[in-house]
Enzyme design. Structure first.
Site, PDB file in Angstrom:
ATOM      1  N   GLY A  11      45.782  -1.064  23.795  1.00  0.00           N
ATOM      2  CA  GLY A  11      46.982  -1.666  24.380  1.00  0.00           C
ATOM      3  C   GLY A  11      48.137  -0.679  24.396  1.00  0.00           C
ATOM      4  N   ARG A  72      40.453   0.299  28.213  1.00  0.00           N
ATOM      5  CA  ARG A  72      39.453  -0.015  27.192  1.00  0.00           C
ATOM      6  C   ARG A  72      38.122   0.431  27.796  1.00  0.00           C
ATOM      7  NH1 ARG A  72      42.585  -2.939  23.362  1.00  0.00           N
ATOM      8  NH2 ARG A  72      44.213  -4.121  24.399  1.00  0.00           N
ATOM      9  N   ASP A 103      43.336   0.711  15.960  1.00  0.00           N
ATOM     10  CA  ASP A 103      42.149   1.022  15.141  1.00  0.00           C
ATOM     11  C   ASP A 103      40.894   1.310  15.979  1.00  0.00           C
ATOM     12  OD1 ASP A 103      42.076  -1.621  15.860  1.00  0.00           O
ATOM     13  OD2 ASP A 103      41.778  -2.415  13.843  1.00  0.00           O
ATOM     14  N   THR A 125      50.878   0.831  18.445  1.00  0.00           N
ATOM     15  CA  THR A 125      50.588  -0.571  18.773  1.00  0.00           C
ATOM     16  C   THR A 125      51.776  -1.419  18.334  1.00  0.00           C
ATOM     17  OG1 THR A 125      49.280  -2.505  18.129  1.00  0.00           O
ATOM     18  CG2 THR A 125      49.195  -0.663  16.633  1.00  0.00           C
ATOM     19  N   ASP A 127      51.643  -4.273  17.186  1.00  0.00           N
ATOM     20  CA  ASP A 127      51.250  -5.263  16.176  1.00  0.00           C
ATOM     21  C   ASP A 127      51.571  -4.864  14.734  1.00  0.00           C
ATOM     22  OD1 ASP A 127      50.174  -6.654  18.319  1.00  0.00           O
ATOM     23  OD2 ASP A 127      48.201  -5.730  18.093  1.00  0.00           O
ATOM     24  N   ASP A 129      49.693  -3.414  12.700  1.00  0.00           N
ATOM     25  CA  ASP A 129      48.545  -3.878  11.910  1.00  0.00           C
ATOM     26  C   ASP A 129      47.672  -2.741  11.390  1.00  0.00           C
ATOM     27  OD1 ASP A 129      47.603  -3.053  14.349  1.00  0.00           O
ATOM     28  OD2 ASP A 129      46.335  -4.787  14.722  1.00  0.00           O
ATOM     29  N   ARG A 171      48.171 -10.028  17.302  1.00  0.00           N
ATOM     30  CA  ARG A 171      46.729 -10.139  17.026  1.00  0.00           C
ATOM     31  C   ARG A 171      46.508 -10.844  15.694  1.00  0.00           C
ATOM     32  NH1 ARG A 171      43.965  -5.468  20.144  1.00  0.00           N
ATOM     33  NH2 ARG A 171      42.169  -6.052  18.921  1.00  0.00           N
TER      34      ARG A 171
HETATM   35  P1  ATP Z   1      45.101  -2.252  20.257  1.00  0.00           P
HETATM   36  O1  ATP Z   1      45.281  -2.540  18.798  1.00  0.00           O
HETATM   37  O2  ATP Z   1      46.364  -2.104  20.978  1.00  0.00           O
HETATM   38  O3  ATP Z   1      44.124  -3.153  20.940  1.00  0.00           O
HETATM   39  P2  ATP Z   1      42.990  -0.356  19.926  1.00  0.00           P
HETATM   40  O4  ATP Z   1      42.953   1.141  19.919  1.00  0.00           O
HETATM   41  O5  ATP Z   1      42.538  -1.037  18.663  1.00  0.00           O
HETATM   42  O6  ATP Z   1      44.451  -0.773  20.343  1.00  0.00           O
HETATM   43  P3  ATP Z   1      40.561  -1.130  21.304  1.00  0.00           P
HETATM   44  O7  ATP Z   1      40.350  -1.709  22.657  1.00  0.00           O
HETATM   45  O8  ATP Z   1      39.977  -1.785  20.140  1.00  0.00           O
HETATM   46  O9  ATP Z   1      42.139  -0.916  21.165  1.00  0.00           O
HETATM   47  O10 ATP Z   1      39.972   0.369  21.327  1.00  0.00           O
HETATM   48  C1  ATP Z   1      40.368   1.281  22.339  1.00  0.00           C
HETATM   49  C2  ATP Z   1      39.173   2.056  22.801  1.00  0.00           C
HETATM   50  O11 ATP Z   1      38.669   2.860  21.717  1.00  0.00           O
HETATM   51  C3  ATP Z   1      37.968   1.243  23.247  1.00  0.00           C
HETATM   52  O12 ATP Z   1      38.106   0.712  24.544  1.00  0.00           O
HETATM   53  C4  ATP Z   1      36.857   2.275  23.144  1.00  0.00           C
HETATM   54  O13 ATP Z   1      36.861   3.134  24.247  1.00  0.00           O
HETATM   55  C5  ATP Z   1      37.271   3.063  21.901  1.00  0.00           C
HETATM   56  N1  ATP Z   1      36.506   2.526  20.736  1.00  0.00           N
HETATM   57  C6  ATP Z   1      36.689   1.343  20.117  1.00  0.00           C
HETATM   58  N2  ATP Z   1      35.755   1.142  19.163  1.00  0.00           N
HETATM   59  C7  ATP Z   1      34.943   2.234  19.188  1.00  0.00           C
HETATM   60  C8  ATP Z   1      33.781   2.635  18.466  1.00  0.00           C
HETATM   61  N3  ATP Z   1      33.237   1.881  17.526  1.00  0.00           N
HETATM   62  N4  ATP Z   1      33.228   3.839  18.757  1.00  0.00           N
HETATM   63  C9  ATP Z   1      33.763   4.627  19.718  1.00  0.00           C
HETATM   64  N5  ATP Z   1      34.839   4.289  20.454  1.00  0.00           N
HETATM   65  C10 ATP Z   1      35.435   3.120  20.204  1.00  0.00           C
END
Ligand code: ATP
Length: 319
Positions: A11, A72, A103, A125, A127, A129, A171
């Site tokens: 995000g 994503r 994360d 982020t 959040d 978090d 979240r």
């Molecule tokens: P937010 O907290 O704003 O949602 P985020 O970084 O946690 O941010 P996610 O959609 O969970 O958002 O992860 C972003 C991208 O990171 C995913 O779309 C994917 O491309 C990559 N990613 C997430 N989990 C994994 C994983 N286990 N292994 C490799 N890449 C990953």
């Protein structure tokens, strides 16, 4: 190290642009070449990569969203996807990567690091978090957006003597709800980290109403459930006219606050320093106003804690 890459993923959050700017400028200051990877890990797989110069990050420190766009990408969660990404790093001669996001983004960074390409994560982020940092980039701006909205809603709540339920983002974390509730003197704050007794909430509302309060503001973190459902329950149980506002994505956009711009500048620059120091698989953060870094694995294995002392205080102040 001569060439590094930078991407934003997950995000978007206000202040990501200030972080990109800091990475690019700090890296060029140290004589590095910097490559911007668009659309997060999807862009890495697709080779959507271009060189960034000093001018490419001009006039963005004050802008919300992310100049590098975000996405994503499910494919990057697979070994095959990660190897495609590594191929692109090789092709462009990129030796290290800075990944700005949450994360999920750090999981991706960990995988790249394990395949021999040092990565540093920057927490971006709204959040708040992520463990290992007191604040994430975007939290302060989102908080101020929420406060501004609640102040406006409060005018109507007072004029019509209504109870307002306001659902905010976050979240699974209650930080945005808690800080917003404390900053705005909400009567009740519902966060996922604490189980609240509905009878107690109704009792407090009635008490306030009976002593002549003109309005009540209840803040519900999205991690608790739907604000709309909660408003219905309140209306039935307390017999008070109740309205609900779901602030939604207004909380994610907008010009970053001064605090987020400064935080993003410090964290982005610190990430470059870590790569130059030969570190890998780390996340930068800020604790007690000092720059810190932690192993991404430790961050992923730790649960984020909301400040429960602050939560207790919010209850004491809204008796
Ligand atoms: P937010 O907290 O704003 O949602 P985020 O970084 O946690 O941010 P996610 O959609 O969970 O958002 O992860 C972003 C991208 O990171 C995913 O779309 C994917 O491309 C990559 N990613 C997430 N989990 C994994 C994983 N286990 N292994 C490799 N890449 C990953």
């Amino acid at each position: 190290m001569k060439k590094i890459g930078v991407l934003t993923s997950g995000g978007d959050a206000p202040g990501m642009n200030a972080a990109i700017r800091a990475v690019v400028r700090k890296a060029i200051f140290h004589g590095l070449e910097v490559y911007g990877i668009k659309y997060g890990y999807q862009g890495l797989i697709d080779g959507n990569i271009e060189k960034m110069d000093l001018g490419s990050v001009g006039d963005i420190i004050q802008r919300g969203g992310t100049k590098l766009y975000s996405a994503r990408c499910e494919e990057f969660k697979t070994e095959e996807g990660q190897l495609k990404g590594i191929e692109q790093l090789k092709k462009h001669g990129i030796e290290g990567l800075i990944a700005i996001g949450g994360d999920g983004t750090f999981m991706g960074a960990k995988k790249i690091t394990e395949k021999g390409y040092p990565c540093i994560g920057v927490p971006g982020t709204i959040d708040n978090d992520i463990p290992g940092t007191d604040f994430t980039i975007g939290f302060d701006t989102a908080l101020n957006t929420i406060i501004d909205a609640i102040d406006k809603i409060r005018d109507t709540a007072t004029s019509h003597e209504r109870t307002y339920v306001i659902e905010v983002m976050g979240r699974d974390a209650g930080d945005l709800a808690l800080w917003a509730g404390l900053a705005d003197g909400a009567e009740t704050i519902l966060i996922p980290e604490s189980e609240d007794n509905m009878d107690e909430v109704v009792e407090r509302l009635k008490r306030g109403h009976d002593r002549g309060k003109k309005h009540s503001i209840i803040i519900v973190a999205e991690g608790v459930g739907s604000g709309v459902d909660f408003a219905k329950q309140i209306e039935e149980a307390a017999q008070l006219e109740t309205r609900v506002t779901v602030l939604g994505h207004t909380q994610r956009g907008g010009s970053p606050s001064a605090s987020d711009r400064v935080l993003a500048s410090r964290l982005g620059a610190h990430a470059v320093d870590l790569l130059l120091d030969g570190k890998a698989g780390r996340m930068v953060g800020i604790q007690a106003n000092k720059l810190v870094d932690h192993d991404i694995i430790d961050i992923l294995n730790t649960e984020h804690q909301v400040d429960l002392d602050m939560y207790r205080l919010s209850k004491e102040l809204s008796i």
